[in-house]
Design a protein around this motif. Structure first.
Motif, PDB file in Angstrom:
ATOM      1  N   HIS A 248     -14.071  -2.940  10.361  1.00 33.61           N
ATOM      2  CA  HIS A 248     -12.826  -3.044  11.121  1.00 33.61           C
ATOM      3  C   HIS A 248     -13.088  -2.734  12.591  1.00 33.61           C
ATOM      4  CE1 HIS A 248      -8.682  -2.169  12.377  1.00 33.61           C
ATOM      5  NE2 HIS A 248      -8.287  -2.786  11.293  1.00 33.61           N
ATOM      6  N   PRO A 249     -12.491  -3.519  13.518  1.00 39.67           N
ATOM      7  CA  PRO A 249     -12.775  -3.294  14.949  1.00 39.67           C
ATOM      8  C   PRO A 249     -12.377  -1.905  15.445  1.00 39.67           C
ATOM      9  CG  PRO A 249     -10.965  -4.858  14.631  1.00 39.67           C
ATOM     10  CD  PRO A 249     -11.604  -4.656  13.300  1.00 39.67           C
ATOM     11  N   LYS A 250     -11.397  -1.253  14.791  1.00 37.15           N
ATOM     12  CA  LYS A 250     -10.970   0.079  15.219  1.00 37.15           C
ATOM     13  C   LYS A 250     -11.350   1.169  14.228  1.00 37.15           C
ATOM     14  CE  LYS A 250      -6.972  -1.507  17.927  1.00 37.15           C
ATOM     15  NZ  LYS A 250      -5.486  -1.427  18.089  1.00 37.15           N
ATOM     16  N   LEU A 251     -11.264   0.859  12.944  1.00 37.78           N
ATOM     17  CA  LEU A 251     -11.477   1.871  11.910  1.00 37.78           C
ATOM     18  C   LEU A 251     -12.908   1.925  11.406  1.00 37.78           C
ATOM     19  CD1 LEU A 251      -8.219   1.232   9.835  1.00 37.78           C
ATOM     20  CD2 LEU A 251      -8.594   2.933  11.628  1.00 37.78           C
ATOM     21  N   GLY A 252     -13.744   1.003  11.856  1.00 35.14           N
ATOM     22  CA  GLY A 252     -15.135   0.994  11.415  1.00 35.14           C
ATOM     23  C   GLY A 252     -15.268   0.423  10.016  1.00 35.14           C
ATOM     24  N   ASN A 253     -16.324   0.828   9.297  1.00 34.63           N
ATOM     25  CA  ASN A 253     -16.592   0.297   7.965  1.00 34.63           C
ATOM     26  C   ASN A 253     -15.563   0.824   6.961  1.00 34.63           C
ATOM     27  OD1 ASN A 253     -18.944  -1.273   8.510  1.00 34.63           O
ATOM     28  ND2 ASN A 253     -20.107   0.626   8.725  1.00 34.63           N
ATOM     29  N   ILE A 254     -14.880  -0.089   6.316  1.00 33.72           N
ATOM     30  CA  ILE A 254     -13.886   0.259   5.302  1.00 33.72           C
ATOM     31  C   ILE A 254     -14.466  -0.100   3.940  1.00 33.72           C
ATOM     32  CG2 ILE A 254     -11.550  -0.148   4.451  1.00 33.72           C
ATOM     33  CD1 ILE A 254     -10.801  -0.956   7.304  1.00 33.72           C
ATOM     34  N   PRO A 255     -14.613   0.857   3.037  1.00 33.97           N
ATOM     35  CA  PRO A 255     -15.246   0.564   1.746  1.00 33.97           C
ATOM     36  C   PRO A 255     -14.408  -0.393   0.906  1.00 33.97           C
ATOM     37  CG  PRO A 255     -14.349   2.795   1.774  1.00 33.97           C
ATOM     38  CD  PRO A 255     -14.237   2.279   3.175  1.00 33.97           C
ATOM     39  N   PRO A 256     -15.049  -1.185   0.069  1.00 34.34           N
ATOM     40  CA  PRO A 256     -14.318  -2.159  -0.753  1.00 34.34           C
ATOM     41  C   PRO A 256     -13.290  -1.521  -1.678  1.00 34.34           C
ATOM     42  CG  PRO A 256     -16.671  -2.623  -0.783  1.00 34.34           C
ATOM     43  CD  PRO A 256     -16.505  -1.309  -0.096  1.00 34.34           C
ATOM     44  N   ASP A 257     -13.564  -0.302  -2.161  1.00 33.08           N
ATOM     45  CA  ASP A 257     -12.597   0.300  -3.076  1.00 33.08           C
ATOM     46  C   ASP A 257     -11.299   0.689  -2.375  1.00 33.08           C
ATOM     47  OD1 ASP A 257     -13.510   2.436  -1.619  1.00 33.08           O
ATOM     48  OD2 ASP A 257     -14.206   3.606  -3.316  1.00 33.08           O
ATOM     49  N   ARG A 258     -11.249   0.575  -1.052  1.00 37.39           N
ATOM     50  CA  ARG A 258     -10.002   0.775  -0.317  1.00 37.39           C
ATOM     51  C   ARG A 258      -9.285  -0.540  -0.059  1.00 37.39           C
ATOM     52  NH1 ARG A 258      -9.878   4.045   5.033  1.00 37.39           N
ATOM     53  NH2 ARG A 258      -7.653   3.619   4.682  1.00 37.39           N
ATOM     54  N   PHE A 259     -10.016  -1.575   0.380  1.00 41.90           N
ATOM     55  CA  PHE A 259      -9.297  -2.786   0.773  1.00 41.90           C
ATOM     56  C   PHE A 259      -9.136  -3.811  -0.352  1.00 41.90           C
ATOM     57  CE2 PHE A 259     -13.676  -3.931   2.137  1.00 41.90           C
ATOM     58  CZ  PHE A 259     -13.820  -5.187   1.566  1.00 41.90           C
ATOM     59  N   ILE A 260      -9.994  -3.776  -1.374  1.00 38.65           N
ATOM     60  CA  ILE A 260      -9.848  -4.738  -2.473  1.00 38.65           C
ATOM     61  C   ILE A 260      -8.542  -4.510  -3.238  1.00 38.65           C
ATOM     62  CG2 ILE A 260     -10.797  -5.519  -4.673  1.00 38.65           C
ATOM     63  CD1 ILE A 260     -12.322  -6.604  -2.324  1.00 38.65           C
ATOM     64  N   PRO A 261      -8.197  -3.262  -3.644  1.00 38.95           N
ATOM     65  CA  PRO A 261      -6.907  -3.082  -4.335  1.00 38.95           C
ATOM     66  C   PRO A 261      -5.712  -3.500  -3.490  1.00 38.95           C
ATOM     67  CG  PRO A 261      -8.319  -1.159  -4.647  1.00 38.95           C
ATOM     68  CD  PRO A 261      -8.978  -2.007  -3.614  1.00 38.95           C
ATOM     69  N   ILE A 262      -5.786  -3.268  -2.180  1.00 38.01           N
ATOM     70  CA  ILE A 262      -4.678  -3.666  -1.309  1.00 38.01           C
ATOM     71  C   ILE A 262      -4.582  -5.185  -1.249  1.00 38.01           C
ATOM     72  CG2 ILE A 262      -3.843  -3.641   1.079  1.00 38.01           C
ATOM     73  CD1 ILE A 262      -5.090  -0.861   1.349  1.00 38.01           C
ATOM     74  N   ALA A 263      -5.729  -5.852  -1.195  1.00 34.35           N
ATOM     75  CA  ALA A 263      -5.722  -7.316  -1.198  1.00 34.35           C
ATOM     76  C   ALA A 263      -5.129  -7.854  -2.497  1.00 34.35           C
ATOM     77  CB  ALA A 263      -7.149  -7.841  -1.005  1.00 34.35           C
ATOM     78  N   GLU A 264      -5.407  -7.185  -3.609  1.00 33.93           N
ATOM     79  CA  GLU A 264      -4.844  -7.612  -4.890  1.00 33.93           C
ATOM     80  C   GLU A 264      -3.331  -7.435  -4.910  1.00 33.93           C
ATOM     81  OE1 GLU A 264      -8.564  -6.875  -7.965  1.00 33.93           O
ATOM     82  OE2 GLU A 264      -7.161  -5.229  -7.591  1.00 33.93           O
ATOM     83  N   GLU A 265      -2.861  -6.254  -4.487  1.00 33.71           N
ATOM     84  CA  GLU A 265      -1.426  -5.976  -4.504  1.00 33.71           C
ATOM     85  C   GLU A 265      -0.670  -6.889  -3.549  1.00 33.71           C
ATOM     86  OE1 GLU A 265      -1.042  -1.889  -3.516  1.00 33.71           O
ATOM     87  OE2 GLU A 265      -2.224  -1.192  -5.224  1.00 33.71           O
ATOM     88  N   ALA A 266      -1.291  -7.232  -2.430  1.00 39.99           N
ATOM     89  CA  ALA A 266      -0.609  -8.055  -1.422  1.00 39.99           C
ATOM     90  C   ALA A 266      -0.743  -9.545  -1.693  1.00 39.99           C
ATOM     91  CB  ALA A 266      -1.173  -7.732  -0.028  1.00 39.99           C
ATOM     92  N   GLY A 267      -1.430  -9.918  -2.776  1.00 38.85           N
ATOM     93  CA  GLY A 267      -1.601 -11.330  -3.085  1.00 38.85           C
ATOM     94  C   GLY A 267      -2.603 -12.035  -2.194  1.00 38.85           C
ATOM     95  N   LEU A 268      -3.521 -11.270  -1.602  1.00 38.82           N
ATOM     96  CA  LEU A 268      -4.512 -11.842  -0.681  1.00 38.82           C
ATOM     97  C   LEU A 268      -5.897 -11.980  -1.312  1.00 38.82           C
ATOM     98  CD1 LEU A 268      -3.579  -9.709   2.473  1.00 38.82           C
ATOM     99  CD2 LEU A 268      -2.910 -12.076   2.003  1.00 38.82           C
ATOM    100  N   ILE A 269      -6.049 -11.515  -2.559  1.00 34.08           N
ATOM    101  CA  ILE A 269      -7.381 -11.473  -3.148  1.00 34.08           C
ATOM    102  C   ILE A 269      -7.967 -12.863  -3.352  1.00 34.08           C
ATOM    103  CG2 ILE A 269      -6.537 -11.407  -5.526  1.00 34.08           C
ATOM    104  CD1 ILE A 269      -9.577  -9.533  -4.045  1.00 34.08           C
ATOM    105  N   GLY A 270      -7.119 -13.847  -3.637  1.00 28.81           N
ATOM    106  CA  GLY A 270      -7.627 -15.204  -3.815  1.00 28.81           C
ATOM    107  C   GLY A 270      -8.244 -15.743  -2.539  1.00 28.81           C
ATOM    108  N   ASP A 271      -7.531 -15.590  -1.422  1.00 29.42           N
ATOM    109  CA  ASP A 271      -8.061 -16.057  -0.134  1.00 29.42           C
ATOM    110  C   ASP A 271      -9.309 -15.280   0.255  1.00 29.42           C
ATOM    111  OD1 ASP A 271      -5.985 -17.854   0.047  1.00 29.42           O
ATOM    112  OD2 ASP A 271      -4.733 -16.545   1.275  1.00 29.42           O
ATOM    113  N   LEU A 272      -9.302 -13.967   0.006  1.00 33.29           N
ATOM    114  CA  LEU A 272     -10.464 -13.147   0.341  1.00 33.29           C
ATOM    115  C   LEU A 272     -11.678 -13.580  -0.471  1.00 33.29           C
ATOM    116  CD1 LEU A 272     -11.943 -10.756   1.585  1.00 33.29           C
ATOM    117  CD2 LEU A 272     -10.875  -9.282  -0.127  1.00 33.29           C
ATOM    118  N   SER A 273     -11.498 -13.753  -1.767  1.00 32.29           N
ATOM    119  CA  SER A 273     -12.615 -14.130  -2.636  1.00 32.29           C
ATOM    120  C   SER A 273     -13.202 -15.484  -2.241  1.00 32.29           C
ATOM    121  CB  SER A 273     -12.144 -14.166  -4.087  1.00 32.29           C
ATOM    122  OG  SER A 273     -13.192 -14.542  -4.948  1.00 32.29           O
ATOM    123  N   LEU A 274     -12.338 -16.454  -1.978  1.00 28.14           N
ATOM    124  CA  LEU A 274     -12.839 -17.782  -1.605  1.00 28.14           C
ATOM    125  C   LEU A 274     -13.524 -17.754  -0.243  1.00 28.14           C
ATOM    126  CD1 LEU A 274      -9.921 -20.048  -2.866  1.00 28.14           C
ATOM    127  CD2 LEU A 274     -12.260 -19.972  -3.743  1.00 28.14           C
TER     128      LEU A 274
END
Length: 544
Positions: free
Chosen positions: A312-338
């Motif tokens: 992240h440009p401000k927060l630095g390295n964000i581990p996958p176990d933080r952003f993957i669940p959020i991507a799933e809940e927000a319906g963004l996991i499909g776009d992220l995976s592709l």
């Protein structure tokens, strides 16, 4: 327990039509009295005294008057019935506007109105108000599997359980879907009173519930806010309790949690990450890294598992176990995976054809009936061979909709894609899934591999999984191999592949290309041993 309050108005309000009909009836009766007395006296005089016969016009007027009385009476009754029906309809409309028609509980607006009154009374009597938000955990599954009629029956059964658990003077509401709310007063020095009610709600709803001839297990998560700490209005308490409810749900479900300010900060952080994801995914800021997969028999590199990394440009390295669940809940996991797949496929086009890529498929993605077509399209557009791809699916992902998973996996395998069952041993019904789906490989969950040295049970599970793989002719990959000694032990047990930090940490595209180039595994580059030999021979010729 207090639900929606109903009121009735009596007497019924008069209308202009009703007044007109009444006036006609009264006038007709007065005329009837006047004309009737004249006709009656005339008849008596004619009959007994031999007087003149009664005037026919008076008789006709009397009959007409009687008809008017009958008409007015019938019209008055009809109007009275019409007014009653209209009043009943208005009363039903008021009731529907105030409460949920399915359960009889209050709706959101009514809870806010009556809760505000309860809050004012609690302040006056030095008590506190607790507001609970209750969300069912597996209601959607019941709706999908058994239909909306069964879902409605289940909601009514839940409402009965909630009613039984709450004090008689508590308010209960349903906000639509599977979310309920409760408002009650308590002694602010005795919050354990509310704890006991919340525990009872969780315990009752954790039990199987009968609905239309089947037993379903749902469970619930409960968030609680209190008026003396968390908010001075019902709306602010609703918001705080909602935050607490999601905290309870994320902590493992079937439990309750009181609101505290750290939850609100965590929610803000989560929303910031979600907003960042919506920018980072289309911009390609989340990139693939590659973890080596090694053949335990030959020691050769066979491929990589593709993982996601976000700097992240401000927060630095964000581990996958933080952003993957959020991507799933927000319906963004499909776009992220592709996005990750496309970047990895593009990077690996000129790698040695023997090197494969393994990619994880989220359970949320398996809800997409077009998933296989999207993956195939990404391979075609990037020029990546389907036979070099292995998709990894966890057992938990198969639980929700096995027929759809079978369809997706079948479409991928028809194109030559391999399919692995990931995190084997941690899911719901491993052997059943191995029989139902055409897997090409089993991956042992790293939790078992990491604890092999310290836990005899983990070692026995790993040994059993490897034996099962041999009997089914399915090769085994072990994740989480952090030492070469552990790799040697797995090889002795018959495990075919391993991945983990024993072979190096996951690397980004440039580092991976340099490593492959050094090993001669980029197409168009000579074998490093052959290149060294040619260089030596050339130098000797120059020296000679």
């Amino acid at each position: 327990m207090t639900g929606a309050e109903t009121t009735s108005e009596s007497p019924l309000p008069a209308t202009r039509k009703e007044l007109l009909a009444g006036a006609i009836s009264v006038a007709s009766i007065l005329l009837f009295v006047g004309i009737g007395s004249s006709v009656l006296s005339g008849l008596l005089a004619w009959e007994f005294d031999g007087g003149a016969p009664v005037d026919e016009s008076l008789v006709f007027a009397l009959l007409l008057n009687i008809a008017l009385i009958l008409f007015g009476w019938r019209r008055h009754r009809a109007l009275y019935a019409e007014v009653r029906v209209r009043a009943a309809a208005e009363e039903r409309a008021r009731t529907l506007a105030a409460c949920d028609p399915l359960t009889g509980f209050l709706n959101r607006r009514s809870l806010s109105e009556q809760g505000t009154k309860m809050l004012a009374e609690a302040i006056r009597t030095d008590r506190a108000v607790a507001l609970m938000i209750l969300d069912l955990d597996h209601f959607k599954t019941v709706n999908d599997m058994h239909g909306h009629s069964a879902g409605d029956t289940l909601l009514r059964a839940v409402a009965a359980e909630v009613t039984a658990a709450l004090p008689a003077d508590a308010l209960a509401a349903r906000f639509g879907g599977d979310e309920f709310a409760c408002v009650l007063t308590f002694d602010p020095t005795q919050p354990a009173t509310v704890d006991r009610i919340a525990e009872l709600l969780v315990r009752r709803l954790a039990q199987p519930i009968e609905a239309e001839g089947f037993r379903c297990h749902i469970g619930c998560s409960v968030g609680i806010a209190r008026s003396d700490f968390d908010g001075t209005t019902i709306d602010s308490l609703m918001r705080a309790a909602d935050i607490a409810m999601y905290s309870a749900k994320n902590a493992g479900r079937d439990q309750f949690a009181w609101f505290d300010r750290s939850m609100e900060r965590a929610l803000h952080d989560r929303n910031d990450l979600e907003s960042g994801l919506r920018i980072a995914i289309p911009a390609g800021q989340i990139v693939p890294v590659f973890e080596q997969q090694v053949d335990l028999t030959t020691g050769k590199l066979t491929g990589f598992e593709v993982l996601a990394r976000w700097n992240h440009p401000k927060l630095g390295n964000i581990p996958p176990d933080r952003f993957i669940p959020i991507a799933e809940e927000a319906g963004l996991i499909g776009d992220l995976s592709l996005s990750i797949m496309r970047q990895a496929f593009t990077a690996a086009r000129d790698w040695d054809p023997s090197l494969s890529l393994s990619v994880n498929i989220s359970p949320w993605q398996l809800r997409d009936a077009w998933l296989a077509q999207k993956i195939i399209k990404a391979m075609v557009e990037t020029g990546f061979a389907a036979t070099r791809l292995e998709v990894e699916i966890t057992e938990s992902a198969l639980f929700e909709n096995l027929p759809l998973a079978q369809s997706i996996i079948g479409s991928l395998k028809n194109q030559g894609v391999n399919v692995a069952l990931d995190d084997f041993g941690t899911g719901y019904s491993s052997l059943a899934h191995l029989r139902a789906l055409p897997f090409d490989r089993i991956k042992i969950d790293k939790s078992f591999v990491l604890s092999m040295h310290d836990s005899a049970d983990s070692a026995a599970i790993v040994n059993a999984i490897i034996g099962l793989g041999h009997s089914l002719a399915l090769p085994i990959t072990a994740e989480g191999v952090e030492t070469l000694q552990l790799a040697e032990r797995l090889a002795a047990l018959g495990c075919s592949k391993a991945q983990g930090w024993a072979y190096g940490k996951p690397t980004h595209v440039p580092e991976t290309r340099r490593m492959l180039g050094a090993r001669g595994l980029l197409r168009g580059m000579p074998d490093p041993d052959l290149a060294t030999g040619l260089a030596t021979l050339t130098s000797r010729r120059w020296v000679g």
